[in-house]
Design a protein around this motif. Structure first.
Motif, PDB file in Angstrom:
ATOM      1  N   LEU A   7      46.347   1.199  -4.385  1.00  0.00           N
ATOM      2  CA  LEU A   7      46.568   2.017  -5.576  1.00  0.00           C
ATOM      3  C   LEU A   7      46.326   1.191  -6.840  1.00  0.00           C
ATOM      4  O   LEU A   7      45.670   1.629  -7.787  1.00  0.00           O
ATOM      5  CB  LEU A   7      48.008   2.549  -5.550  1.00  0.00           C
ATOM      6  CG  LEU A   7      48.305   3.677  -6.520  1.00  0.00           C
ATOM      7  CD1 LEU A   7      47.517   4.900  -6.140  1.00  0.00           C
ATOM      8  CD2 LEU A   7      49.798   3.974  -6.529  1.00  0.00           C
ATOM      9  N   VAL A   8      46.889   0.004  -6.815  1.00  0.00           N
ATOM     10  CA  VAL A   8      46.823  -0.887  -7.961  1.00  0.00           C
ATOM     11  C   VAL A   8      45.371  -1.244  -8.303  1.00  0.00           C
ATOM     12  O   VAL A   8      44.954  -1.274  -9.462  1.00  0.00           O
ATOM     13  CB  VAL A   8      47.685  -2.129  -7.637  1.00  0.00           C
ATOM     14  CG1 VAL A   8      47.083  -3.389  -8.151  1.00  0.00           C
ATOM     15  CG2 VAL A   8      49.081  -1.939  -8.138  1.00  0.00           C
ATOM     16  N   LEU A  39      42.832   0.564  -7.455  1.00  0.00           N
ATOM     17  CA  LEU A  39      42.178   1.807  -7.836  1.00  0.00           C
ATOM     18  C   LEU A  39      42.370   2.088  -9.325  1.00  0.00           C
ATOM     19  O   LEU A  39      41.468   2.574 -10.001  1.00  0.00           O
ATOM     20  CB  LEU A  39      42.761   2.947  -6.989  1.00  0.00           C
ATOM     21  CG  LEU A  39      41.918   4.209  -6.839  1.00  0.00           C
ATOM     22  CD1 LEU A  39      40.559   3.870  -6.275  1.00  0.00           C
ATOM     23  CD2 LEU A  39      42.635   5.191  -5.942  1.00  0.00           C
ATOM     24  N   ILE A  40      43.533   1.766  -9.831  1.00  0.00           N
ATOM     25  CA  ILE A  40      43.822   2.010 -11.235  1.00  0.00           C
ATOM     26  C   ILE A  40      42.863   1.217 -12.118  1.00  0.00           C
ATOM     27  O   ILE A  40      42.322   1.719 -13.098  1.00  0.00           O
ATOM     28  CB  ILE A  40      45.267   1.608 -11.586  1.00  0.00           C
ATOM     29  CG1 ILE A  40      46.254   2.526 -10.874  1.00  0.00           C
ATOM     30  CG2 ILE A  40      45.490   1.670 -13.089  1.00  0.00           C
ATOM     31  CD1 ILE A  40      47.689   2.138 -11.092  1.00  0.00           C
ATOM     32  N   LEU A  41      42.662  -0.037 -11.741  1.00  0.00           N
ATOM     33  CA  LEU A  41      41.842  -0.896 -12.596  1.00  0.00           C
ATOM     34  C   LEU A  41      40.345  -0.736 -12.349  1.00  0.00           C
ATOM     35  O   LEU A  41      39.535  -0.815 -13.257  1.00  0.00           O
ATOM     36  CB  LEU A  41      42.243  -2.359 -12.384  1.00  0.00           C
ATOM     37  CG  LEU A  41      41.634  -3.365 -13.360  1.00  0.00           C
ATOM     38  CD1 LEU A  41      42.001  -3.020 -14.786  1.00  0.00           C
ATOM     39  CD2 LEU A  41      42.086  -4.771 -13.030  1.00  0.00           C
ATOM     40  N   TYR A  42      39.977  -0.501 -11.072  1.00  0.00           N
ATOM     41  CA  TYR A  42      38.549  -0.495 -10.762  1.00  0.00           C
ATOM     42  C   TYR A  42      38.037   0.849 -10.244  1.00  0.00           C
ATOM     43  O   TYR A  42      36.958   0.928  -9.672  1.00  0.00           O
ATOM     44  CB  TYR A  42      38.250  -1.591  -9.716  1.00  0.00           C
ATOM     45  CG  TYR A  42      38.554  -2.978 -10.222  1.00  0.00           C
ATOM     46  CD1 TYR A  42      39.502  -3.766  -9.578  1.00  0.00           C
ATOM     47  CD2 TYR A  42      37.918  -3.502 -11.333  1.00  0.00           C
ATOM     48  CE1 TYR A  42      39.799  -5.034 -10.031  1.00  0.00           C
ATOM     49  CE2 TYR A  42      38.212  -4.762 -11.798  1.00  0.00           C
ATOM     50  CZ  TYR A  42      39.147  -5.530 -11.146  1.00  0.00           C
ATOM     51  OH  TYR A  42      39.439  -6.785 -11.601  1.00  0.00           O
ATOM     52  N   GLY A  85      38.657   6.412 -14.127  1.00  0.00           N
ATOM     53  CA  GLY A  85      39.741   6.301 -15.093  1.00  0.00           C
ATOM     54  C   GLY A  85      40.071   4.851 -15.392  1.00  0.00           C
ATOM     55  O   GLY A  85      41.113   4.532 -15.951  1.00  0.00           O
ATOM     56  N   SER A  86      39.185   3.951 -15.001  1.00  0.00           N
ATOM     57  CA  SER A  86      39.423   2.532 -15.241  1.00  0.00           C
ATOM     58  C   SER A  86      39.390   2.232 -16.731  1.00  0.00           C
ATOM     59  O   SER A  86      38.484   2.658 -17.428  1.00  0.00           O
ATOM     60  CB  SER A  86      38.351   1.714 -14.533  1.00  0.00           C
ATOM     61  OG  SER A  86      38.199   0.462 -15.167  1.00  0.00           O
ATOM     62  N   PRO A  87      40.374   1.508 -17.220  1.00  0.00           N
ATOM     63  CA  PRO A  87      40.423   1.174 -18.644  1.00  0.00           C
ATOM     64  C   PRO A  87      39.284   0.265 -19.083  1.00  0.00           C
ATOM     65  O   PRO A  87      38.983   0.169 -20.263  1.00  0.00           O
ATOM     66  CB  PRO A  87      41.772   0.468 -18.806  1.00  0.00           C
ATOM     67  CG  PRO A  87      42.118  -0.013 -17.450  1.00  0.00           C
ATOM     68  CD  PRO A  87      41.523   0.942 -16.477  1.00  0.00           C
TER      69      PRO A  87
END
Lengths: 254, 320, 265
Positions: free
Chosen positions: A97-98, A100-103, A106-108
């Protein structure tokens, strides 16, 4: 002693025996069919391919990180040292999950590798991060600095000292860490399942394929694939053990 | 001057290991840096080698300022107390290391290694690994390794410290003979005064980071400049504020005006040498050293009353 | 020299940041993106609470059992010689070589409906697979080795002298064990327990296979994260993940603390 054997037998031995039995049950033919089916072959190629790349990356960066942790010093290094163990403690699904959030979508930072093979690699690199580092660290700490000084006094510039004296001494521990990383990587499930999207023939690894087989009640097929995976893991671990003993052959008896 | 050290100071945190030391070492000589632990002798050697960088001062080798030159470019040879053998390489490979790093030809390396193995009497052991050698053999290998690249300067840091007494003596003799043959400027660090006196042309006595005295062994023994040097270089007995060597204490059976009365506490026979422990009326204790023949002539036993006369007394102006 | 040092630092820290530090930090950022409110709702949701509670239950069963086993196995392996010792060693190490999914499969083949004991268990009315017992077994399987592996080297290192001394002073086996052996190995045990607990809390694959993932019934915290994410309940997924991440972080800090204590003996 009896307690130990009884426990191990019930918990580990029994279920694994059941696995072996199941595989044998279907006979050699169905076993062969299962492991040579197109999606199995694709999954195997992907799993092993990524694992080999992963081992190389881990060998290099793991040693580099261990070097920094042992030989360098700056504020915060102790904290970083502690954090290295995080992939051991973090649940695999949370790791997925972690990342996925970054890469993922919706990646910042605008990097989206979800549903790609790179994603599989990144997830596995995360999970296997501590292995080589923790394997190399104690050996590096014990390393006789005088050997490096002797090499320098004999005219070897710093990189030659590393290549000819330090590296051969670290080799067994690097191999050991790589072996553990390899075994973990080929069986890893949670972190990969989330970020790779599990597209058959593309980003599906062995563990996910086996999972799918179990879900669709093809227990025999799942068992066959599992045995194949287990055998590979055991062979690699065996080779690592041999390599380690070979590397230690020149150690002092004292 | 082969080695020239000028005003070198080296600190580790608050501890001053080497305190403003200047030293000149002649080419072709064998010099010993002698002193107790913590005297700074090893640190000084490592500064000369380039394994430590001094806080102040300069180091010059053969006239060239090498203070800022890293160890691997100084052309020195270094031998460590615990051998620092490359455990994963054979004896031959260990010795060849310096040559391989300098990219010499295979045949040249082979010849040179064979030559050195013969020189240090390790014939037939070239394919063994260090873990298969004895301590003395490992140190000989370390020496061969250091000599392989024909260094201008050979530095040895307590090279025999980790070896048995017997092996230590043998290697000591062997090192001296080797030096006589090869004539490389050599500096050896040791805390063993017997070793320094036996092996070196010149001895530099150090304490607490400073040089107390330097000179040839005889000079240091006969003319020590202070109490520390006298006490460190050889055995001493104290007579009030002065010091006297045991073999300079004469034992007589009758007084003659310059003698002091004493009682024999114990007689220890060590082969040819005899040590007589004496107690003076003042309560001070002395140890005299006489020969077996002298003892026979005196015919004294434990408890006998005798008279002692110091032949040569050393008095020093300040206590050190 | 400093150029080399900085190159190593840059490469190592860059790798670690991209792979470890930043992603983990992101979980906190994303979870609280819309404020604390939604997070609190998600965490107090009955399914989430049940999942967390289930994880805790399983852990509380698995850890003590594996600890006792680990100590017994370590003593057996280090202090005794017996046929099959190598085999015991190998089987203790086996959970490391097995993919979690495979572990789940093995358990289904043993205790499932069509498995070895499936029929017998069904007759007794005991359900293992798709129920708590199966999940406990799966968790015990994967976290089995840790205490044993940590205690074995410690036991080896302290040697038998202290125990022998105790015997000569008249202590019985039990007394020797509790007064001499156990205190001597205590840090190894503690470290092993910490690792076992972390593994039990964090297990996903094996439990997922074995539990059937029935929401509100056989979902552990880790499974719940996945379910929430798959049903587009991002906040739910992130919140539970955050709870697990914080637990993991605490584990790592405790590990570090224990290690320091070990160093001091």
């Amino acid at each position: 002693m009896g307690v130990a054997t009884a426990w191990v037998s019930i918990i580990v031995l029994l279920p694994v025996a059941a696995l072996a039995y199941q595989a044998k049950l279907g006979g050699w033919d169905s076993f062969w069919t299962a492991i040579t089916s197109p999606d199995a072959v694709a999954a195997l190629k992907l799993t092993l391919g990524v694992a080999f790349v992963l081992v190389v990356i881990n060998a290099v960066f793991g040693t580099l990180i261990a070097w920094m942790l042992v030989r360098d010093s700056f504020p915060g290094l102790g904290v970083i040292n502690t954090m290295i163990d995080l992939p051991f403690a973090l649940p695999t699904i949370v790791a997925g999950l972690v990342l996925l959030i970054l890469y993922g979508p919706g990646s910042p930072i605008g990097v989206n590798i979800a549903f790609t093979r790179t994603a599989v690699l990144v997830a596995l690199l995360f999970e296997t991060l501590p292995f080589v580092v923790r394997s190399v660290q104690p050996v590096l700490m014990e390393l006789d600095r005088e050997m490096e000084e002797a090499a320098a006094s004999l005219g070897a510039p710093p990189f030659a000292v590393f290549r000819r004296v330090v590296l051969p001494t670290l080799a067994p521990s690097i191999l050991s860490g790589c072996g553990l990383a390899f075994a973990k990587a080929i069986g890893e499930f949670g972190s990969v399942s989330l970020i790779s999207g599990n597209l058959p023939f593309s980003t599906q690894v062995m563990s996910v394929l086996i999972y799918g087989q179990i879900e669709s009640d093809n227990v025999a097929g799942a068992a066959a694939l599992s045995i194949a995976l287990l055998v590979i893991a055991l062979i690699v671990l065996l080779l690592i053990g041999v390599a380690q003993r070979w590397g230690m052959r020149h150690e002092d008896a004292a | 001057m082969a080695i020239s050290v000028e005003h070198v100071t080296k600190r580790f945190g608050d501890f001053v290991a080497v305190d403003d030391v200047s030293l000149e070492i002649e080419g072709g000589s064998l010099t010993a840096l002698l002193g107790p632990s913590g005297s700074g002798k090893s640190t000084l050697l490592r500064v000369i080698a380039g394994l430590e960088v001094p806080d102040t001062g300069t180091v010059a080798l053969l006239g060239n300022d090498v203070t800022r030159v890293p160890a691997h470019r100084r052309g020195i040879g270094f031998v460590f107390q615990h051998y620092a053998a490359f455990k994963h390489m054979t004896v031959a490979k260990n010795i060849a290391f310096g040559l391989e790093v300098r990219k010499r030809s295979k045949s040249e390396i082979k010849d040179r290694v064979a030559e050195l193995i013969e020189l240090v009497h390790l014939d037939g052991l070239g394919d063994r690994y260090p873990s298969q050698l004895s301590g003395g053999q490992r140190q000989r290998m370390a020496l061969a390794r250091a000599l392989a690249v024909e260094p201008e300067v050979l530095l040895l840091d307590e090279p025999f410290g980790a070896l048995d007494a017997r092996v230590r003596k043998d290697l000591r003799d062997w090192l001296r003979r080797l030096h006589d043959e090869v004539h490389v400027t050599t500096v050896i660090v040791t805390h063993d005064q017997e070793e320094a006196m036996e092996v070196a042309d010149r001895v530099v006595v150090m304490q607490s980071g400073r040089i107390e005295q330097e000179g040839d062994p005889v000079e240091l023994y006969e003319h020590p400049v202070n109490k520390f040097v006298m006490g460190f270089i050889g055995p001493v007995s104290h007579l009030g504020d002065a010091m006297v060597r045991p073999h300079d204490i004469q034992i007589m059976l009758s007084p003659n005006g310059t003698t002091l009365p004493a009682v024999v506490e114990r007689i220890v026979r060590l082969g040819f040498e005899v040590r007589v422990n004496l107690e003076l009326d003042s309560g001070e204790r002395l140890t005299a050293q006489i020969t077996r023949d002298e003892l026979d002539d005196l015919a004294i036993e434990q408890g006998a009353s005798v008279f002692v006369r110091p032949r040569k007394l050393q008095e020093f102006s300040n206590a050190t | 020299m400093t150029a080399r040092r900085w190159t190593v630092r840059l490469l190592a820290l860059g790798y670690l940041s991209a792979l470890l530090f930043i992603p983990v930090a992101m979980i906190a950022v994303r979870t609280f993106q819309n404020g604390i409110g939604p997070v609190w709702t998600a965490i107090t949701d009955p399914n989430t609470v049940h999942a967390l509670w289930l994880t805790l239950q399983i852990t509380l069963i698995a850890v003590p059992l594996n600890t006792i086993f680990g100590i017994c196995a370590a003593i057996a392996i280090v202090r005794y010689d017996f046929r099959g010792k190598a085999l015991l060693n190998a089987f203790i190490a086996l959970p490391f070589a097995l993919s979690p999914v495979v572990v789940g499969l093995c358990l289904i083949l043993t205790y499932g409906r069509t498995g070895w004991f499936g029929a017998d268990l069904a007759n007794q009315g005991i359900q293992v697979i798709f129920a708590l017992p199966g999940m406990v077994l799966a968790t015990i399987f994967v976290s089995l080795p840790f205490v044993a592996r940590e205690v074995i080297p410690v036991l080896r290192e302290i040697g038998t002298e202290q125990e022998q001394a105790a015997a000569t002073l008249g202590a019985s086996s039990a007394q020797t064990f509790f007064r001499v052996t156990l205190p001597a190995i205590r840090w190894g045990v503690v470290y092993g327990v910490v690792l076992t607990t972390a593994r039990s809390i964090g297990e996903y694959g094996a439990v997922a296979v074995v539990s059937g993932r029935i929401i509100g019934v056989t979902e552990t915290a880790t499974i719940h994260v996945n379910t929430a994410y798959q049903s587009f309940d991002k906040v739910g997924a992130y919140s539970t993940a955050l709870v697990l991440a914080v637990t993991a972080l605490s584990t790592v800090l405790i590990m570090n603390l224990v290690n320091t204590r070990r160093g001091e003996g």
